[in-house]
Design a protein around this motif. Structure first.
Motif, PDB file in Angstrom:
ATOM      1  N   ARG A  88      30.960  37.973  36.529  1.00  0.00           N
ATOM      2  CA  ARG A  88      31.585  38.771  37.682  1.00  0.00           C
ATOM      3  C   ARG A  88      31.952  40.331  36.962  1.00  0.00           C
ATOM      4  N   PHE A  89      31.400  40.563  36.063  1.00  0.00           N
ATOM      5  CA  PHE A  89      31.652  42.483  35.854  1.00  0.00           C
ATOM      6  C   PHE A  89      30.005  42.679  35.359  1.00  0.00           C
ATOM      7  N   LEU A 236      37.246  43.955  42.637  1.00  0.00           N
ATOM      8  CA  LEU A 236      38.168  43.581  42.270  1.00  0.00           C
ATOM      9  C   LEU A 236      37.850  41.639  43.258  1.00  0.00           C
ATOM     10  N   GLY A 237      36.998  40.893  42.546  1.00  0.00           N
ATOM     11  CA  GLY A 237      37.361  39.345  42.681  1.00  0.00           C
ATOM     12  C   GLY A 237      35.430  39.331  42.729  1.00  0.00           C
ATOM     13  N   VAL A 276      41.507  30.675  52.872  1.00  0.00           N
ATOM     14  CA  VAL A 276      40.417  30.867  52.506  1.00  0.00           C
ATOM     15  C   VAL A 276      41.146  30.637  51.439  1.00  0.00           C
ATOM     16  N   TYR A 277      39.892  30.921  49.888  1.00  0.00           N
ATOM     17  CA  TYR A 277      40.547  30.339  49.115  1.00  0.00           C
ATOM     18  C   TYR A 277      39.337  31.088  48.046  1.00  0.00           C
ATOM     19  N   GLY A 278      39.627  31.800  46.640  1.00  0.00           N
ATOM     20  CA  GLY A 278      38.773  31.327  45.392  1.00  0.00           C
ATOM     21  C   GLY A 278      38.873  30.702  44.645  1.00  0.00           C
ATOM     22  N   TRP A 290      40.690  30.522  31.177  1.00  0.00           N
ATOM     23  CA  TRP A 290      41.403  30.674  32.488  1.00  0.00           C
ATOM     24  C   TRP A 290      40.443  31.184  34.191  1.00  0.00           C
ATOM     25  N   GLU A 291      40.178  29.693  34.191  1.00  0.00           N
ATOM     26  CA  GLU A 291      38.911  30.292  35.648  1.00  0.00           C
ATOM     27  C   GLU A 291      39.762  30.954  36.586  1.00  0.00           C
ATOM     28  N   LEU A 292      40.978  31.726  36.810  1.00  0.00           N
ATOM     29  CA  LEU A 292      41.071  32.372  37.979  1.00  0.00           C
ATOM     30  C   LEU A 292      40.481  34.142  37.670  1.00  0.00           C
ATOM     31  N   ALA A 293      39.241  34.669  37.973  1.00  0.00           N
ATOM     32  CA  ALA A 293      38.898  35.606  37.719  1.00  0.00           C
ATOM     33  C   ALA A 293      38.827  36.826  39.136  1.00  0.00           C
ATOM     34  N   ASP A 294      39.264  35.665  39.422  1.00  0.00           N
ATOM     35  CA  ASP A 294      40.017  36.737  41.213  1.00  0.00           C
ATOM     36  C   ASP A 294      41.077  37.032  41.396  1.00  0.00           C
ATOM     37  N   PRO A 295      41.569  37.739  42.196  1.00  0.00           N
ATOM     38  CA  PRO A 295      42.978  38.651  41.397  1.00  0.00           C
ATOM     39  C   PRO A 295      43.985  37.374  42.405  1.00  0.00           C
ATOM     40  N   VAL A 296      43.942  36.950  43.698  1.00  0.00           N
ATOM     41  CA  VAL A 296      44.412  35.644  44.015  1.00  0.00           C
ATOM     42  C   VAL A 296      43.759  34.798  44.365  1.00  0.00           C
ATOM     43  N   VAL A 297      44.626  33.202  43.744  1.00  0.00           N
ATOM     44  CA  VAL A 297      43.619  31.478  43.865  1.00  0.00           C
ATOM     45  C   VAL A 297      43.804  32.150  46.018  1.00  0.00           C
ATOM     46  N   SER A 298      44.465  32.387  46.513  1.00  0.00           N
ATOM     47  CA  SER A 298      44.750  33.299  47.929  1.00  0.00           C
ATOM     48  C   SER A 298      44.686  34.591  48.835  1.00  0.00           C
ATOM     49  N   PRO A 299      43.447  34.446  49.579  1.00  0.00           N
ATOM     50  CA  PRO A 299      43.228  35.760  50.082  1.00  0.00           C
ATOM     51  C   PRO A 299      44.000  35.958  51.579  1.00  0.00           C
TER      52      PRO A 299
END
Length: 392
Positions: A88-89, A236-237, A276-278, A290-299
């Protein structure tokens, strides 16, 4: 019907592929092969990774470096609260270093924003270090905690991030501090690299006197020399693609979701929702990540997926309102309560213990767990029966 989450295999997606046609064809083919029918409010979801791949939404390290240099001056850049991730980074950090003379990385401790631990909480408790105020150099950190490795990856991220920066020809300095403002002792030009707390971090650093303070949303929010971009989320994401390139979060997710819905609704004669999901939004109880490294679950998602669940807690009804009933009488009473429930149950005792999260977050988490992140080859998920209840 019961709720079913079905992973659907798809071909390897390449740049230029028609993602809407591929998803439509794969879902219809699965229906024929597995013998299932479609219903109104079935949900077809596709992972953001293949949406971005099909659109060719990629950027090189050079593009990142050029944007960082143009917006932050090319001298000393402060990188505040990045997550600890090779995927991710790490490649983003290479790009940042390519656009600066020196990079000062401020890591939060004992863990990053999404739960990757630099140091065990018990070790922190025993150290006498105050994470609310103490700013640690790498030497300070080593004196107290040695060289702990990430429990899943075996990586010493302090050394790893320093090495990445130096390999790009920039000077590296790592500090550990939880007050965002601490970075201003090292530079007045700052890039906030946290995901969900980025605006708070940015606000505090600006208020403390930063000359320039951006978030990752401000890097590659427009093309650089023909690169991909994401106007809303920037870097991000993003994910590692190669050692020289990142795949960005898709910038056409809403358009794709609506097109998939229209295509499948026309083919099936049913109202098919699409998204669409991340990353899913859940926490691993063992690794504490915590799994959520994307800015939102669903863009991107269709309008039928707006809102939150409005559900009664069956256990509460059975143990309280209808405690004296059993068998068919109990079932009938609960079915009646569900059919007659208010349209907005927020704050009601009969909802306690239900999950007050957005439907897209719940569905996206279900889809992420169904599709996995490795070699299953099921980037498409069909969810059926999600909106049915005990009374249906």
């Amino acid at each position: 019907m019961a709720t079913i989450s079905r992973g659907i295999k798809a071909p390897i997606i390449r740049k230029g592929d028609d993602i809407v046609k591929i998803v439509t064809d794969c879902v219809l083919s699965a229906s024929r092969e597995d013998g299932f029918e479609f219903h109104d409010r079935d949900v077809v979801a596709v992972t953001e990774a293949v949406v971005a791949r099909a659109a060719g939404n990629y950027a090189t390290i050079d593009a990142i470096g050029e944007d960082v240099r143009a917006k932050l001056g090319g001298e000393t850049v402060g990188v505040v609260f990045p997550i600890l991730s090779r995927n991710r980074f790490a490649i983003c950090l290479r790009g940042i270093a390519r656009g600066a003379r020196k990079v000062v990385v401020q890591l939060s401790y004992p863990s990053d924003e999404v739960g990757n631990h630099l140091v065990d909480l018990d070790a922190l408790d025993d150290s006498g270090v105050d994470p609310y105020k103490d700013v640690l150099s790498v030497d300070d950190f080593r004196k107290h905690f040695g060289t702990p490795l990430h429990p899943f990856t075996g990586v010493d991220y302090i050394s790893y991030y320093s090495q990445l920066i130096e390999e790009e020809g920039a000077e590296a300095e790592i500090i550990l501090a939880n007050r965002p403002e601490a970075i201003l002792a090292y530079t007045r030009k700052v890039l906030c690299c946290d995901t969900h707390t980025r605006f708070r971090t940015q606000r505090r650093i600006k208020a403390a006197g930063a000359e320039v303070c951006l978030t990752l949303c401000d890097i590659l929010n427009a093309p650089v020399n023909g690169s991909g971009c994401n106007a809303e989320f920037g870097l991000l994401g993003s994910n590692k693609s190669t050692e020289e390139m990142v795949k960005l979060f898709p910038d056409n997710a809403q358009e794709v979701a609506e097109a998939i819905s229209a295509s499948l609704s026309a083919a099936t004669g049913k109202q098919i929702e699409a998204m669409v999901y991340g990353d899913g939004a859940f926490k691993d109880p063992v690794g504490k990540i915590w799994e959520l490294a994307d800015p939102v679950v669903s863009p991107g998602y269709t309008s039928g997926l707006e809102g939150l669940p409005n559900e009664l807690k069956l256990k509460y009804l059975a143990d309280n309102d209808f405690a004296s009933l059993k068998g068919a009488e109990l079932r009938a009473a609960i079915e009646k309560a569900i059919r007659e429930k208010d349209k907005d149950l927020k704050g009601s005792m009969v909802t306690q213990g239900t999950t007050p999260r957005r439907l897209t977050d719940l569905l996206g988490s279900l889809c992420d767990l169904t599709s996995g992140s490795g070699d299953k080859g099921t980037p498409i998920v069909l969810v059926q029966g999600y909106f049915t209840n005990y009374a249906d």
